[in-house]
Design an enzyme around this catalytic site. Sequence first.
Site, short mmCIF file in Angstrom:
data_model
loop_
_atom_site.label_atom_id
_atom_site.label_comp_id
_atom_site.label_asym_id
_atom_site.label_seq_id
_atom_site.Cartn_x
_atom_site.Cartn_y
_atom_site.Cartn_z
N ARG A 185 0.69 -1.02 -0.31
CA ARG A 185 -0.21 0.32 0.00
C ARG A 185 0.90 1.30 -0.10
O ARG A 185 0.85 2.14 -0.08
CB ARG A 185 -1.22 0.44 1.24
N ALA A 230 -26.10 27.14 3.74
CA ALA A 230 -26.79 25.71 4.14
C ALA A 230 -27.92 25.82 2.66
O ALA A 230 -27.37 24.51 2.43
CB ALA A 230 -28.10 26.12 5.52
N GLY A 262 -27.94 17.71 4.79
CA GLY A 262 -28.54 16.53 5.52
C GLY A 262 -27.37 15.79 6.14
O GLY A 262 -27.92 15.38 7.41
N CYS A 276 -26.05 17.63 12.44
CA CYS A 276 -27.11 18.12 11.32
C CYS A 276 -27.98 18.06 11.30
O CYS A 276 -28.55 16.94 11.70
CB CYS A 276 -26.29 18.45 10.20
N THR A 330 -31.30 19.31 9.71
CA THR A 330 -32.11 19.73 8.45
C THR A 330 -33.03 19.01 7.78
O THR A 330 -34.10 18.61 8.26
CB THR A 330 -31.30 20.28 7.41
N ARG A 331 -33.14 17.45 8.22
CA ARG A 331 -33.76 16.43 7.34
C ARG A 331 -34.90 16.64 8.68
O ARG A 331 -35.65 15.97 7.49
CB ARG A 331 -33.06 14.93 7.33
N GLY A 391 -19.67 16.06 4.16
CA GLY A 391 -20.85 15.82 5.48
C GLY A 391 -21.01 13.96 4.92
O GLY A 391 -21.33 13.82 4.08
N TYR A 418 -37.32 33.90 13.11
CA TYR A 418 -38.07 33.06 11.89
C TYR A 418 -37.33 31.89 11.60
O TYR A 418 -37.94 31.55 10.71
CB TYR A 418 -38.42 34.41 10.87
N GLU A 463 -30.67 24.12 13.13
CA GLU A 463 -30.40 23.52 12.02
C GLU A 463 -29.05 22.36 12.12
O GLU A 463 -28.53 21.49 11.70
CB GLU A 463 -31.15 23.33 10.20
N CYS A 468 -7.06 1.38 -2.29
CA CYS A 468 -6.72 1.78 -3.21
C CYS A 468 -6.34 0.34 -3.76
O CYS A 468 -6.32 -0.31 -4.14
CB CYS A 468 -5.93 3.13 -3.51
P1 5GP Z 1 -19.70 15.59 8.75
O1 5GP Z 1 -18.55 15.13 8.64
O2 5GP Z 1 -19.52 16.24 10.57
O3 5GP Z 1 -20.62 14.30 8.95
O4 5GP Z 1 -20.55 16.80 8.32
C1 5GP Z 1 -19.77 18.23 8.15
C2 5GP Z 1 -20.88 18.98 7.50
O5 5GP Z 1 -21.64 19.25 7.99
C3 5GP Z 1 -20.13 20.24 7.14
O6 5GP Z 1 -18.69 20.92 6.41
C4 5GP Z 1 -21.65 21.04 7.00
O7 5GP Z 1 -21.19 21.04 5.53
C5 5GP Z 1 -22.44 20.69 7.64
N1 5GP Z 1 -23.09 20.98 8.77
C6 5GP Z 1 -21.56 21.64 9.09
N2 5GP Z 1 -22.83 22.34 10.28
C7 5GP Z 1 -24.36 22.57 10.54
C8 5GP Z 1 -25.56 22.87 10.75
O8 5GP Z 1 -25.49 23.00 11.92
N3 5GP Z 1 -26.70 22.41 9.92
C9 5GP Z 1 -26.67 21.40 8.55
N4 5GP Z 1 -27.57 20.83 8.26
N5 5GP Z 1 -25.47 21.27 8.21
C10 5GP Z 1 -24.29 21.56 8.98
#
Ligand code: 5GP
Length: 352
Positions: free
Chosen positions: A27, A131, A181, A186, A188-189, A220, A286, A290, A317
């Site tokens: 490797r 976002a 999401g 996060c 959001t979902r 993410g 408002y 998330e 790889c």
């Molecule tokens: P992880 O590697 O921890 O799974 O994801 C990191 C990513 O989560 C970040 O680069 C960003 O895009 C996203 N992220 C970070 N903070 C937040 C948040 O408060 N809300 C949402 N929706 N996404 C987040």
Amino acid sequence: MPNIVNEIKLDFKDVLLRPKRSTLKTRAEVDLFRHITFRNSKRSYRGIPLMASNMDTVGTFEMAAVLGKHGVFSTVHKYYEVEEWEDFAKKHVEILPHVAVSCGISDADFEKLEKILAAVPDLTFICLDVANGYTQQFVDIVRKTRNAYPKHTIIAGNVVTGEMVEELILSGADIIKVGIGPGSVCTTRVKTGVGYPQLSAVIECADAAHGLQGHIISDGGCVCPGDVAKAFGAGADFVMLGGMLAGHDESGGELTIKPDGTKSKLFYGMSSMTAMKKHAGGKAEYRAAEGKAVEVPYRGEVNNTILDILGGLRSACTYTGAHKLKELPRRATFIRCTQQVNSVYANIPSKE
Ligand code: 5GP
């Protein structure tokens, strides 16, 4: 009647990479560096295309200094002052090619970006981060930034579908950040019901971007080095990590030591209540938070973690017969699976 896409979309956990016959002897022969020329800035980059996220607990100067030594990239968060940038640039000139400055969409953000770029002319990457990268306002900001900085490499996101990847590239972005999401902190979902399974998002967005000579970041959802390998195999040019780099000496977030001596560090989403209180003095009525805040176990120096991730990538790889990271998507065949790992000892802490 609502539209339903019946085709199954996949996350990292739904697949495994199929091993393939290979002529690689060890490797250590695997080349993780990529040489990339960007579509709009026309600049070239050479590095290992892993990225620290621009979260204020991850994209710190301390993180950039360590990762940069390995040729690994950091999108530095947007909360450093101009003087702090000048100081960093003076001390770490050799790291600057592996660093992006982040910027939001407010006028104040843009003014600060102008000042930082004027103070640190060797900075060539700008990360425009929102976002929701689907708004016309964001497209306009990408265009404005491209006009103001024709030779800077522009990262823009986040989106998860091919048509928006194309729109942002045609508006001047070089690298599109893909992911809505999937992040570890996060919500959001949960809050909105919006998102897209990350592996499929990467496959589809890479195809759209590469058709225009653009590039993408899988942002993410990686929880282990194997997920990073899958993201590259799916066609990501870069893979961005938040949670996998949290909890280290170089990470931001307060360190807590419990009475029994166990240490943890605070890690939070950039749209969490904690982040909004810290940077915006609270949450506007408002909007919903998330993101969430968690105490993650303290993990020492990030150097060990990065070596572990790079070792896993080299091994992926080797298993798939890719001499270079660049070849991984061509060598990758994903097998859908119903069980990714054996979890029988999952609740017993590993002694290593
Ligand atoms: P992880 O590697 O921890 O799974 O994801 C990191 C990513 O989560 C970040 O680069 C960003 O895009 C996203 N992220 C970070 N903070 C937040 C948040 O408060 N809300 C949402 N929706 N996404 C987040």
